[in-house]
Scaffold this motif. Sequence first.
Motif: not given
Length: 279
Positions: A89, A93, A97, A114
């Motif tokens: 995850y 992410k 970002s 992030a």
Amino acid sequence: MAVAWLACGAGPVWANPYECLIEPNQTVEVRSSVEGVIEKVLVKRGDRVRAGQLLVQLESSAERSAVETARFRSEAGGRLAAAKNRFDYASKKQIRSQELHSQNFVSAQVRDEADAEKRISESELRDAQENIELARHEYRQAQDLLNRRMLRSPFNGVVMDRMLNPGDLAESGTGRKPIMKLAQVEPLRVEVVLPIAAYGKLKNGDSAEVMPEGLGGRYSAKVSVIDSVFDSASGTFGARLELPNTTGKLPAGIRCRVDFPGLQNLPAKGSGVKATPSK
């Protein structure tokens, strides 16, 4: 042991026989490396055993519980799976970002957060993997401790004697009473004393024929050891032969006669010379 060598002319079958002794290849006293109460003794005097066969089991309920606990920890994958999911995850992410920041949709702070989240999740994943590996080592250690309480035969052989029984305390150390005594009877070894005149006429690997006393039959053996230190008092030296005994038919601890083809032309020396006891 005292062994004599005989003169030539013993007959057409035994051209130049020498007295010998058939012995176990080795004998060992089975002892425990740890102290504990004997729970089971699975063999008795006279039983034949195979290499690796379980002979004695000490009481080991605590060790078995430790093995089960360590096994469960080594197989528990919940923390590792959660760490993998968090890392996946955080990786996705971070990628989003980066893309949004390149298009000026998010600030540099969001992008940096992030990146930091991914690095933290990566560390957590590594920690979970290391914990699993450590649990596997602990499981092997627990299994090794349990195995020390299970005594197995080091070779194919026979139980010569059993000194302790279930309920007795097995104590570690060479000065303590052994649990049992084993003899390796495959192969057997044959000890013979020869006159100095035979020295140099035999070499390792030479064949010979052995006839056990009282049993009859002729069995092939090979020279495995030739002593290079003589007994000056008797004018003799020792030799050892290896006698195969795969069927276990031949017993150990009996006298025999051995005939060496390489010594058939050895001159006779009267009716025989008595050898001094070998060490």
